[in-house]
Write a protein that holds these residues in place. Structure first.
Motif, PDB file in Angstrom:
ATOM      1  N   PHE A  48      19.050  80.119 -22.932  1.00 30.10           N
ATOM      2  CA  PHE A  48      18.763  81.435 -23.536  1.00 30.10           C
ATOM      3  C   PHE A  48      20.080  82.188 -23.489  1.00 30.10           C
ATOM      4  CE2 PHE A  48      14.397  80.482 -21.889  1.00 30.10           C
ATOM      5  CZ  PHE A  48      13.755  80.477 -23.114  1.00 30.10           C
TER       6      PHE A  48
ATOM      7  N   LEU B 170      22.317  81.769 -20.402  1.00 30.57           N
ATOM      8  CA  LEU B 170      21.511  81.313 -19.268  1.00 30.57           C
ATOM      9  C   LEU B 170      20.956  79.906 -19.512  1.00 30.57           C
ATOM     10  CD1 LEU B 170      19.736  82.646 -16.685  1.00 30.57           C
ATOM     11  CD2 LEU B 170      17.942  82.305 -18.362  1.00 30.57           C
TER      12      LEU B 170
ATOM     13  N   ASN C 118      10.212  82.049  -8.742  1.00 34.50           N
ATOM     14  CA  ASN C 118      10.226  82.830  -9.983  1.00 34.50           C
ATOM     15  C   ASN C 118      11.510  82.553 -10.755  1.00 34.50           C
ATOM     16  OD1 ASN C 118       8.807  85.225  -7.932  1.00 34.50           O
ATOM     17  ND2 ASN C 118       7.772  84.496  -9.762  1.00 34.50           N
ATOM     18  N   GLY C 119      11.363  82.379 -12.059  1.00 33.25           N
ATOM     19  CA  GLY C 119      12.538  82.147 -12.906  1.00 33.25           C
ATOM     20  C   GLY C 119      13.048  80.721 -12.878  1.00 33.25           C
ATOM     21  N   ALA C 120      12.307  79.811 -12.252  1.00 30.27           N
ATOM     22  CA  ALA C 120      12.759  78.412 -12.126  1.00 30.27           C
ATOM     23  C   ALA C 120      12.730  77.666 -13.461  1.00 30.27           C
ATOM     24  CB  ALA C 120      11.898  77.678 -11.102  1.00 30.27           C
ATOM     25  N   GLY C 121      11.932  78.174 -14.407  1.00 29.09           N
ATOM     26  CA  GLY C 121      11.869  77.517 -15.719  1.00 29.09           C
ATOM     27  C   GLY C 121      10.521  76.869 -16.012  1.00 29.09           C
ATOM     28  N   LYS C 122       9.511  77.160 -15.196  1.00 36.39           N
ATOM     29  CA  LYS C 122       8.202  76.506 -15.342  1.00 36.39           C
ATOM     30  C   LYS C 122       7.529  76.861 -16.672  1.00 36.39           C
ATOM     31  CE  LYS C 122       6.700  78.571 -11.593  1.00 36.39           C
ATOM     32  NZ  LYS C 122       7.870  79.439 -11.288  1.00 36.39           N
ATOM     33  N   THR C 123       7.456  78.170 -16.959  1.00 37.39           N
ATOM     34  CA  THR C 123       6.813  78.596 -18.208  1.00 37.39           C
ATOM     35  C   THR C 123       7.618  78.118 -19.412  1.00 37.39           C
ATOM     36  OG1 THR C 123       5.799  80.512 -17.148  1.00 37.39           O
ATOM     37  CG2 THR C 123       6.052  80.636 -19.530  1.00 37.39           C
ATOM     38  N   THR C 124       8.946  78.154 -19.292  1.00 37.80           N
ATOM     39  CA  THR C 124       9.795  77.669 -20.387  1.00 37.80           C
ATOM     40  C   THR C 124       9.471  76.212 -20.702  1.00 37.80           C
ATOM     41  OG1 THR C 124      11.536  79.190 -19.716  1.00 37.80           O
ATOM     42  CG2 THR C 124      12.200  77.363 -21.118  1.00 37.80           C
TER      43      THR C 124
ATOM     44  N   TYR D  10       8.908  76.776 -28.042  1.00 35.65           N
ATOM     45  CA  TYR D  10      10.365  76.674 -28.119  1.00 35.65           C
ATOM     46  C   TYR D  10      10.757  75.228 -28.411  1.00 35.65           C
ATOM     47  CZ  TYR D  10      10.476  81.046 -25.363  1.00 35.65           C
ATOM     48  OH  TYR D  10      10.301  82.315 -24.904  1.00 35.65           O
TER      49      TYR D  10
ATOM     50  N   GLN E 188       0.277  82.567 -18.795  1.00 37.54           N
ATOM     51  CA  GLN E 188       0.483  83.216 -17.489  1.00 37.54           C
ATOM     52  C   GLN E 188      -0.229  84.580 -17.453  1.00 37.54           C
ATOM     53  OE1 GLN E 188       4.508  82.856 -16.277  1.00 37.54           O
ATOM     54  NE2 GLN E 188       4.284  84.174 -14.489  1.00 37.54           N
TER      55      GLN E 188
ATOM     56  N   GLU F 243      -0.258  79.256 -14.209  1.00 42.59           N
ATOM     57  CA  GLU F 243      -0.727  80.125 -13.114  1.00 42.59           C
ATOM     58  C   GLU F 243      -2.179  80.590 -13.282  1.00 42.59           C
ATOM     59  OE1 GLU F 243       1.934  82.940 -11.473  1.00 42.59           O
ATOM     60  OE2 GLU F 243       3.720  81.897 -12.176  1.00 42.59           O
TER      61      GLU F 243
ATOM     62  N   HIS G 232       1.620  79.101  -8.221  1.00 35.51           N
ATOM     63  CA  HIS G 232       2.300  79.534  -6.994  1.00 35.51           C
ATOM     64  C   HIS G 232       1.408  79.367  -5.761  1.00 35.51           C
ATOM     65  CE1 HIS G 232       6.082  81.176  -8.429  1.00 35.51           C
ATOM     66  NE2 HIS G 232       5.448  81.739  -9.431  1.00 35.51           N
TER      67      HIS G 232
HETATM   68  N1  LIG Z   1      12.512  84.204 -24.305  1.00 31.39           N
HETATM   69  C1  LIG Z   1      13.439  84.301 -23.344  1.00 31.39           C
HETATM   70  N2  LIG Z   1      14.635  84.896 -23.593  1.00 31.39           N
HETATM   71  C2  LIG Z   1      15.571  84.988 -22.637  1.00 31.39           C
HETATM   72  N3  LIG Z   1      15.435  84.523 -21.379  1.00 31.39           N
HETATM   73  C3  LIG Z   1      14.271  83.931 -21.078  1.00 31.39           C
HETATM   74  C4  LIG Z   1      13.207  83.778 -22.033  1.00 31.39           C
HETATM   75  N4  LIG Z   1      12.167  83.147 -21.431  1.00 31.39           N
HETATM   76  C5  LIG Z   1      12.552  82.907 -20.176  1.00 31.39           C
HETATM   77  N5  LIG Z   1      13.804  83.368 -19.951  1.00 31.39           N
HETATM   78  C6  LIG Z   1      14.576  83.238 -18.708  1.00 31.39           C
HETATM   79  O1  LIG Z   1      14.568  81.860 -18.357  1.00 31.39           O
HETATM   80  C7  LIG Z   1      14.414  81.708 -16.953  1.00 31.39           C
HETATM   81  C8  LIG Z   1      13.191  80.884 -16.658  1.00 31.39           C
HETATM   82  O2  LIG Z   1      12.042  81.675 -16.986  1.00 31.39           O
HETATM   83  P1  LIG Z   1      10.557  81.140 -16.854  1.00 31.39           P
HETATM   84  O3  LIG Z   1       9.686  82.206 -17.399  1.00 31.39           O
HETATM   85  O4  LIG Z   1      10.468  79.806 -17.465  1.00 31.39           O
HETATM   86  O5  LIG Z   1      10.393  81.020 -15.280  1.00 31.39           O
HETATM   87  P2  LIG Z   1       9.094  80.687 -14.409  1.00 31.39           P
HETATM   88  O6  LIG Z   1       9.451  79.550 -13.542  1.00 31.39           O
HETATM   89  O7  LIG Z   1       7.920  80.554 -15.284  1.00 31.39           O
HETATM   90  O8  LIG Z   1       8.979  81.986 -13.502  1.00 31.39           O
HETATM   91  P3  LIG Z   1       7.652  82.749 -12.936  1.00 31.39           P
HETATM   92  O9  LIG Z   1       7.218  81.992 -11.721  1.00 31.39           O
HETATM   93  O10 LIG Z   1       8.162  84.104 -12.583  1.00 31.39           O
HETATM   94  O11 LIG Z   1       6.644  82.774 -14.030  1.00 31.39           O
HETATM   95  C9  LIG Z   1      14.369  83.117 -16.351  1.00 31.39           C
HETATM   96  O12 LIG Z   1      15.661  83.458 -15.929  1.00 31.39           O
HETATM   97  C10 LIG Z   1      13.923  83.962 -17.529  1.00 31.39           C
HETATM   98  O13 LIG Z   1      14.409  85.281 -17.417  1.00 31.39           O
END
Ligand SMILES: Nc1ncnc2c1ncn2[C@@H]1O[C@H](COP(=O)(O)OP(=O)(O)OP(=O)(O)O)[C@@H](O)[C@H]1O
Ligand SMILES: [Mg+2]
Length: 256
Positions: A11, A14, A36-42, A51, A83, A175, A208
């Motif tokens: 992103f 990042l 949090n922010g590990a990339g799971k939802t991505t 995506y 989520q 989640e 979590h």
């Molecule tokens: N659409 C986007 N644009 C920019 N950055 C993004 C986007 N989606 C996610 N990110 C960034 O990518 C990283 C991974 O986000 P993600 O949502 O996948 O984490 P996560 O593991 O699901 O976290 P959580 O446990 O908080 O849900 C984070 O730093 C987030 O800020």
């Protein structure tokens, strides 16, 4: 069933995911955990076609799906929840299930929406099937209530109900226990196992709640800052030094 191969996603500057590879076997519950922010939802967004990855590929039942639309991926048999619960709040509980059901009909939502002749018999079938799904998820008594009026535990169940109405072979849950109390969580845990064991749905569970994860997962992938930290059985993950340091912590109670 699902091959994740060398997935990388940026992103801007990042790196949300870096070179992630693993395989999900048919018929199991595979958990994805990490801070949090590990990339799971991505990762779930990439699997469900929201995506496209910058590198790597996703193969579902042997077919590459990483350049496929979310709709086509849903048709191929991958369904998901979000989520933050995403229901049609103004529609009734039954109608929310019916929306999921339209994906599996010949006429589709378009024809039914415009009442083409082919639609009416099919609409009756959709209604009947949707009633059965409501029965299965234990929400029949709420069928005519607005989705937005449900307590969070039932909202999450309804969202899963809508997802299974599309008859997926792979279900992605982001989640599902978030915001639930202990009783609702244990009810959910039983329900997720039932989907695997009775409906033969393979499940990817992002969660979590470690008690839930350790209790029902067959295999666990751990992400940390977009990288894959470990993969293994609940037992192996609980004893993995890297995972304990990065995520689970030294606290015995958290590791459970
Ligand atoms: N659409 C986007 N644009 C920019 N950055 C993004 C986007 N989606 C996610 N990110 C960034 O990518 C990283 C991974 O986000 P993600 O949502 O996948 O984490 P996560 O593991 O699901 O976290 P959580 O446990 O908080 O849900 C984070 O730093 C987030 O800020
Ligand atoms: Mg997330």
């Amino acid at each position: 069933m699902l091959h994740i191969e060398n997935i990388t996603k940026y992103f801007g500057g990042l790196t949300a995911l870096e070179d992630i590879s693993f395989f999900v076997k048919e018929g199991i519950i595979e958990a994805i955990i990490g801070p949090n922010g590990a990339g799971k939802t991505t990762l779930l967004n990439i699997i469900s076609g929201i995506y496209a990855p910058d590198k790597g590929s996703v193969r579902f039942k042997g077919l590459e799906i990483n350049n496929t639309s979310p709709y086509q991926i849903a048709k191929a048999g991958i369904s998901r929840t979000f989520q933050h619960v995403e229901l049609f709040g103004n529609m009734t509980v039954l109608e929310n299930i019916m929306v999921g059901r339209y994906l599996r009909t010949k006429a589709g939502l378009f024809a039914c929406g415009f009442r083409l002749p082919s639609a009416s018999a099919e609409e009756r079938a959709i209604k009947r099937d949707s009633e059965q799904i409501l029965e299965y998820i234990g929400l029949s008594h709420r069928r005519n209530e607005k989705a937005s009026s449900l307590p969070i535990g039932e909202e999450r169940k309804l969202e899963i109900g809508r997802a299974i109405a599309t008859e997926p072979s792979l279900l992605l849950l982001d989640e599902p226990a978030s915001g639930l109390n202990e009783v609702e969580t244990s009810d959910l845990s039983f329900f997720i196992k039932k989907l695997r064991d009775q409906k033969n749905i393979t499940i990817i569970l992002v969660e979590h709640d470690m008690r839930l994860v350790m209790d029902i997962s067959d295999s666990i992938v751990v992400l940390d800052f977009g990288k894959m930290l470990a993969e293994g059985t609940p037992q192996e993950i609980q004893n993995n030094k890297l995972v304990i340091d990065a995520y689970l912590g030294e606290d015995e109670e958290v590791c459970l």
